[in-house]
Design an enzyme around this catalytic site. Structure first.
Site, PDB file in Angstrom:
ATOM      1  N   HIS A 390      34.671  -7.234 -14.326  1.00 12.08           N
ATOM      2  CA  HIS A 390      34.632  -5.729 -14.480  1.00 12.08           C
ATOM      3  C   HIS A 390      34.634  -5.422 -15.930  1.00 12.08           C
ATOM      4  O   HIS A 390      35.350  -4.647 -16.107  1.00 12.08           O
ATOM      5  CB  HIS A 390      35.700  -5.256 -13.461  1.00 12.08           C
ATOM      6  CG  HIS A 390      35.480  -5.273 -12.071  1.00 12.08           C
ATOM      7  ND1 HIS A 390      35.984  -6.085 -11.282  1.00 12.08           N
ATOM      8  CD2 HIS A 390      34.435  -4.257 -11.344  1.00 12.08           C
ATOM      9  CE1 HIS A 390      35.717  -6.051  -9.967  1.00 12.08           C
ATOM     10  NE2 HIS A 390      34.542  -4.790  -9.976  1.00 12.08           N
ATOM     11  N   ASN A 391      33.377  -5.723 -16.668  1.00  8.50           N
ATOM     12  CA  ASN A 391      33.281  -5.323 -17.851  1.00  8.50           C
ATOM     13  C   ASN A 391      32.060  -4.393 -17.952  1.00  8.50           C
ATOM     14  O   ASN A 391      31.442  -4.115 -16.941  1.00  8.50           O
ATOM     15  CB  ASN A 391      33.301  -6.406 -18.894  1.00  8.50           C
ATOM     16  CG  ASN A 391      32.140  -7.541 -18.336  1.00  8.50           C
ATOM     17  OD1 ASN A 391      31.114  -7.231 -18.119  1.00  8.50           O
ATOM     18  ND2 ASN A 391      32.610  -8.868 -18.249  1.00  8.50           N
ATOM     19  N   SER A 392      31.407  -4.212 -19.414  1.00  8.26           N
ATOM     20  CA  SER A 392      30.576  -3.310 -19.211  1.00  8.26           C
ATOM     21  C   SER A 392      29.077  -3.700 -18.956  1.00  8.26           C
ATOM     22  O   SER A 392      27.968  -3.196 -18.729  1.00  8.26           O
ATOM     23  CB  SER A 392      30.400  -2.336 -20.586  1.00  8.26           C
ATOM     24  OG  SER A 392      30.116  -3.460 -21.684  1.00  8.26           O
ATOM     25  N   THR A 393      29.174  -5.346 -18.804  1.00  3.15           N
ATOM     26  CA  THR A 393      28.000  -5.957 -18.647  1.00  3.15           C
ATOM     27  C   THR A 393      27.755  -5.682 -17.111  1.00  3.15           C
ATOM     28  O   THR A 393      26.532  -5.501 -16.510  1.00  3.15           O
ATOM     29  CB  THR A 393      28.280  -7.539 -18.827  1.00  3.15           C
ATOM     30  OG1 THR A 393      28.545  -7.652 -20.143  1.00  3.15           O
ATOM     31  CG2 THR A 393      26.726  -8.121 -18.524  1.00  3.15           C
ATOM     32  N   HIS A 394      28.887  -5.676 -16.237  1.00  3.77           N
ATOM     33  CA  HIS A 394      28.567  -5.388 -14.819  1.00  3.77           C
ATOM     34  C   HIS A 394      27.977  -3.847 -14.646  1.00  3.77           C
ATOM     35  O   HIS A 394      27.353  -3.654 -13.789  1.00  3.77           O
ATOM     36  CB  HIS A 394      29.974  -5.561 -14.096  1.00  3.77           C
ATOM     37  CG  HIS A 394      29.954  -4.921 -12.736  1.00  3.77           C
ATOM     38  ND1 HIS A 394      29.214  -5.265 -11.767  1.00  3.77           N
ATOM     39  CD2 HIS A 394      30.765  -3.623 -12.235  1.00  3.77           C
ATOM     40  CE1 HIS A 394      29.476  -4.523 -10.640  1.00  3.77           C
ATOM     41  NE2 HIS A 394      30.298  -3.589 -10.931  1.00  3.77           N
ATOM     42  N   HIS A 430      30.716   3.914 -12.912  1.00  2.00           N
ATOM     43  CA  HIS A 430      31.569   3.589 -11.643  1.00  2.00           C
ATOM     44  C   HIS A 430      32.476   2.682 -11.726  1.00  2.00           C
ATOM     45  O   HIS A 430      33.443   2.640 -10.718  1.00  2.00           O
ATOM     46  CB  HIS A 430      30.446   3.162 -10.619  1.00  2.00           C
ATOM     47  CG  HIS A 430      30.183   1.766 -10.855  1.00  2.00           C
ATOM     48  ND1 HIS A 430      29.416   0.864 -11.849  1.00  2.00           N
ATOM     49  CD2 HIS A 430      30.853   0.560  -9.908  1.00  2.00           C
ATOM     50  CE1 HIS A 430      29.493  -0.249 -11.260  1.00  2.00           C
ATOM     51  NE2 HIS A 430      30.339  -0.400 -10.549  1.00  2.00           N
ATOM     52  N   ASP A 431      32.903   1.714 -12.822  1.00  2.00           N
ATOM     53  CA  ASP A 431      34.302   1.026 -12.907  1.00  2.00           C
ATOM     54  C   ASP A 431      34.614   1.215 -14.257  1.00  2.00           C
ATOM     55  O   ASP A 431      35.491   0.228 -14.525  1.00  2.00           O
ATOM     56  CB  ASP A 431      33.701  -0.421 -12.863  1.00  2.00           C
ATOM     57  CG  ASP A 431      33.647  -0.906 -11.250  1.00  2.00           C
ATOM     58  OD1 ASP A 431      34.255  -0.266 -10.384  1.00  2.00           O
ATOM     59  OD2 ASP A 431      32.566  -1.718 -11.219  1.00  2.00           O
ATOM     60  N   GLN A 605      31.513 -17.475  -1.434  1.00  3.88           N
ATOM     61  CA  GLN A 605      30.031 -16.789  -1.635  1.00  3.88           C
ATOM     62  C   GLN A 605      29.657 -16.708  -0.323  1.00  3.88           C
ATOM     63  O   GLN A 605      28.869 -15.654  -0.076  1.00  3.88           O
ATOM     64  CB  GLN A 605      29.501 -17.453  -2.617  1.00  3.88           C
ATOM     65  CG  GLN A 605      29.860 -17.261  -4.009  1.00  3.88           C
ATOM     66  CD  GLN A 605      30.033 -15.804  -4.457  1.00  3.88           C
ATOM     67  OE1 GLN A 605      29.328 -14.811  -4.453  1.00  3.88           O
ATOM     68  NE2 GLN A 605      31.407 -15.442  -4.934  1.00  3.88           N
TER      69      GLN A 605
HETATM   70  P1  AMP Z   1      33.157  -2.983  -7.708  1.00  7.64           P
HETATM   71  O1  AMP Z   1      34.658  -3.074  -7.943  1.00  7.64           O
HETATM   72  O2  AMP Z   1      32.720  -1.295  -7.496  1.00  7.64           O
HETATM   73  O3  AMP Z   1      32.227  -3.536  -8.407  1.00  7.64           O
HETATM   74  O4  AMP Z   1      33.048  -3.284  -5.937  1.00  7.64           O
HETATM   75  C1  AMP Z   1      32.394  -4.285  -5.487  1.00  7.64           C
HETATM   76  C2  AMP Z   1      33.342  -5.089  -4.917  1.00  7.64           C
HETATM   77  O5  AMP Z   1      32.784  -6.486  -4.482  1.00  7.64           O
HETATM   78  C3  AMP Z   1      34.445  -5.745  -5.801  1.00  7.64           C
HETATM   79  O6  AMP Z   1      35.686  -5.598  -5.045  1.00  7.64           O
HETATM   80  C4  AMP Z   1      33.985  -6.966  -6.142  1.00  7.64           C
HETATM   81  O7  AMP Z   1      35.230  -7.790  -6.279  1.00  7.64           O
HETATM   82  C5  AMP Z   1      33.248  -7.596  -4.911  1.00  7.64           C
HETATM   83  N1  AMP Z   1      32.164  -8.592  -5.373  1.00  7.64           N
HETATM   84  C6  AMP Z   1      30.794  -8.164  -5.864  1.00  7.64           C
HETATM   85  N2  AMP Z   1      30.254  -9.371  -5.982  1.00  7.64           N
HETATM   86  C7  AMP Z   1      31.051 -10.451  -5.637  1.00  7.64           C
HETATM   87  C8  AMP Z   1      30.846 -11.687  -5.192  1.00  7.64           C
HETATM   88  N3  AMP Z   1      29.536 -12.402  -5.708  1.00  7.64           N
HETATM   89  N4  AMP Z   1      31.780 -12.496  -4.683  1.00  7.64           N
HETATM   90  C9  AMP Z   1      32.900 -11.948  -4.105  1.00  7.64           C
HETATM   91  N5  AMP Z   1      33.123 -10.381  -4.123  1.00  7.64           N
HETATM   92  C10 AMP Z   1      32.256  -9.740  -4.886  1.00  7.64           C
HETATM   93 ZN    ZN Z   2      31.235  -2.352  -9.724  1.00  6.64          ZN
END
Ligand code: AMP
Ligand code: ZN
Length: 659
Positions: A390-394, A430-431, A605
């Site tokens: 959860h950094n700015s790349t995301h 958003h994050d 996954q």
């Molecule tokens: P966000 O926190 O807004 O990014 O919400 C997306 C949720 O999906 C987060 O809780 C992430 O941890 C989860 N998430 C996204 N990608 C994956 C992944 N590949 N495997 C497991 N959890 C994921």
């Molecule tokens: Zn997110």
């Protein structure tokens, strides 16, 4: 052949049963009044048509006899001869009939010229009127009677004439408010239930009984009724006339509807894969196993001056290596990690400038590129580069996916420019300030944020609130400063709604609403019809925007394999770090499978894709048409399956790791 001879046959008419909600009404034969200047083929045509249809028919040749006949019989249909004004004035007749009190529900038909005097043509005309307007008027009359009666009562209701027989459509029925609170409307001849018998069966004191009925009646007369109450009432009513098997099935439906978590699938308790249940528990719970006293303090990162950041002055003066990378920004296969590397972990500003320019965001907001740049900069600075996921790349990745989706024809056609701008801003923020821990963790730890937001959508509320605080704090970041109040409020509302939609506790609600309101009706019309329909309904636009940001947020399993693997590694590392900390601090471990010593990343996954991704992307693909993503998703899933079959727990096969 004269018409009068035929009247004897016309009394063999039959009755029809009409269903109005829970009421079954008997409609007696339709009565028709023909008002003609003289007997001719046309009047004969209608006469024989009435005979064929089983209607009762009267004929009048003058205004006086017509009025007299109507006041006596109140016919449902009147046919007036409007062809020959020499003999009588059709409009005058019509006015006179309409002036009588009971003509409200009568359908009047004018014969303008000798149209088609054949019996079949007249018959078709009359039957159409019976099944259209006459039937509607009949139902309206029944409802009127019912509501008038309801209006006058406080308790159980029985609608009858003085001799206990109701003549709405000349049928006998009674209407009862039962003790359980549901209305019952029964045919009195079959198994009528009346209020007096219910009351006398009861052992309660009369006054108590009366009170209960009147309070139930009040509840049922509430004008502000929640949609779910309406649905339950409709089902209750439908049960009344249903066979027992259907009524029992509807009982089960009612039971489900009465539970609160309508959109959350219930996980089996026994055989559920622990990866799935941990992910679901970890992402979809708000930390019910909350402990108090273990305050989680995440790193404060409110730095607003970022002079050390390599930030371009304008989009046109970015370093060539970055500009070159950004040339490929519109492709789904764009490599965000390369951008992360060349921008020194500040991909959001660069991608933001490029994408916002492409969608005319500065123009829409009437703000300078300098303000936009400063804003992107301050938002990016409040992402934690120390988080592995959860950094700015995301954030940049989600912005990229959102921009890609906005370019799809159906999405573009369904949304307005304001929605596009809102979606891009929502993706960017958003994050922001994500601590690298889940909502459950924050709640369990009794963190400041969890306390502030009452354990409800803690992170998502914080991302949104902080983003608006940062934006409006200083006019040099304030991208909204030049738009008028109304536009700002609409934009703000749309942004908040989208960021809150990324909260995973509402995942199934958003996906199901999208499927029900967008996917299902979509199959019924053309593309243009579909987008026009959506544009006319802001609620549908909202569902699309929510689905879009949700899909953009978790699109990593749909990226090219190498990118997908990198994201899986990053999110796993963030989860592992959380588990480490939970153990260290003696907090409940919300996702025990995400233990760095034991975790199978391929299994996690597979579970994530099975549970959250497949259905959602199927639905989104059906709307937005995304074959490239779906192909990647299938490839990536195969990758994880292969690893899992080989009992490999890491991101790649050991042989691939050495490459
Ligand atoms: P966000 O926190 O807004 O990014 O919400 C997306 C949720 O999906 C987060 O809780 C992430 O941890 C989860 N998430 C996204 N990608 C994956 C992944 N590949 N495997 C497991 N959890 C994921
Ligand atoms: Zn997110």
């Amino acid at each position: 052949m004269t018409m009068k001879k035929k009247s004897v046959f016309l009394y063999q008419a039959s009755t029809a049963e009409v269903q109005v909600g829970p009421m079954r009404l008997t409609q007696y034969p339709i009565q028709v009044l023909l008002i003609f200047a003289k007997e001719d083929n046309q009047s004969n045509g209608f006469w024989w048509a009435c005979d064929r249809a089983g209607y009762r028919c009267n004929v009048a040749w003058t205004l006086e006899s017509a009025l007299e006949c109507f006041l006596d019989k109140h016919q449902e249909i009147i046919v007036i001869d409007h062809r020959n004004s020499k003999y009588f004035d059709a409009e005058d007749i019509c006015r006179s009939i309409r002036a009588t009190e009971l003509s409200e529900h009568t359908v009047i038909l004018a014969v303008q010229f000798m149209e088609n005097s054949s019996v079949t043509a007249c018959y078709n005309e009359l039957v159409q009127i019976e099944h259209g307007e006459v039937r509607s008027q009949f139902k309206l009359r029944a409802c009127n009677a019912l509501f008038t009666a309801l209006d006058h009562c406080q308790e159980a209701v029985e609608i009858t004439s003085e001799d206990h027989v109701i003549q709405v459509g000349r049928e006998i029925f009674c209407f009862v408010l039962t003790e359980s609170g549901s209305y019952k409307c029964k045919n009195r001849r079959k198994d009528s239930v009346d209020v007096k018998s219910i009351t006398s069966q009861s052992s309660d004191a009369p006054s108590l009984q009366t009170r209960r009925y009147s309070s139930m009646a009040r509840i049922h007369s509430m004008t502000i009724e929640a949609p779910i109450t309406k649905v339950i009432n409709i089902i209750n009513a439908a049960q009344e006339n249903s066979p027992i098997t259907v009524a029992e099935a509807l009982d089960r439906v009612l039971e489900i509807l009465r539970t609160t978590e309508l959109y959350s699938p219930q996980l089996g308790t026994k055989d559920e894969d622990p990866h799935t249940s941990d992910l679901v528990g970890g992402l979809m719970n708000d930390g019910l196993r909350r402990l108090s006293g273990n305050e989680y303090v995440f790193s404060k990162n409110m730095n607003l001056s970022h002079t050390h950041l390599p930030v371009p002055n304008t989009i046109s003066d970015v370093p060539p290596c970055i500009a070159q990378l950004l040339d490929n920004e519109e492709s789904w296969d764009f490599n965000i990690f390369e951008l992360e590397a060349v921008t020194n972990k500040r991909p959001l500003v660069y991608l933001g400038l490029k994408v916002f320019a492409r969608f005319g965001v500065s123009e829409f907001l009437n703000c300078s590129e300098a303000t936009l740049r400063a804003w992107l900069q301050v938002i990016e600075a409040n992402y934690h580069s120390s988080n592995s996921y959860h950094n700015s790349t995301h954030a940049a990745d989600v912005l990229h996916a959102t921009a890609f989706f906005l370019g799809k024809e159906r999405v573009k056609g369904s949304l307005d420019h304001l929605d596009e701008v809102a979606a891009l801003i929502a993706a960017t923020i958003h994050d922001v300030d994500h601590p690298g821990r889940t909502n459950s963790f924050l709640c369990n730890a009794g963190s400041e944020l969890a306390v502030l937001y009452n354990d409800t959508a803690v992170l998502e509320s914080h991302h949104t609130a902080l983003a608006f605080q940062l934006t409006t704090k200083d006019s040099k970041y304030n991208i909204f400063k030049n738009i008028d109040r109304n536009r700002y409020r609409t934009l703000r509302q749309a942004i908040i709604d989208m960021v809150l939609a990324t909260e995973m506790t509402k995942h199934f609600e958003h996906v199901n609403k999208f499927v029900n309101s967008i996917n299902k009706p979509m199959n019924d019309g053309s593309n243009t019809e579909c987008t026009t329909n959506i544009k006319n309904f802001p609620d549908n636009q909202t569902l699309i925007k929510r689905m879009m940001i949700k899909c953009a947020d978790v699109a990593n399993p749909c990226r090219p394999l190498e990118l997908c693997i990198e994201w899986a590694g990053r999110i796993s590392e963030e989860y592992f770090a959380q588990t480490d900390e939970e153990k260290r601090q003696g907090l409940p471990v919300v996702m025990p499978v995400f233990d760095r010593n034991t975790c199978s990343i391929p299994k996690s996954q597979i579970s994530f894709i099975d549970y959250f991704i497949t259905d959602m992307f199927d639905a989104w693909d059906a709307f937005a048409h995304l074959p490239v993503l779906m192909q990647h998703l299938a490839n990536n899933y195969k990758h994880w399956k292969t690893l899992d079959d080989l009992k490999c727990k890491s991101l790649r096969l050991p042989s691939e790791n050495n490459n």
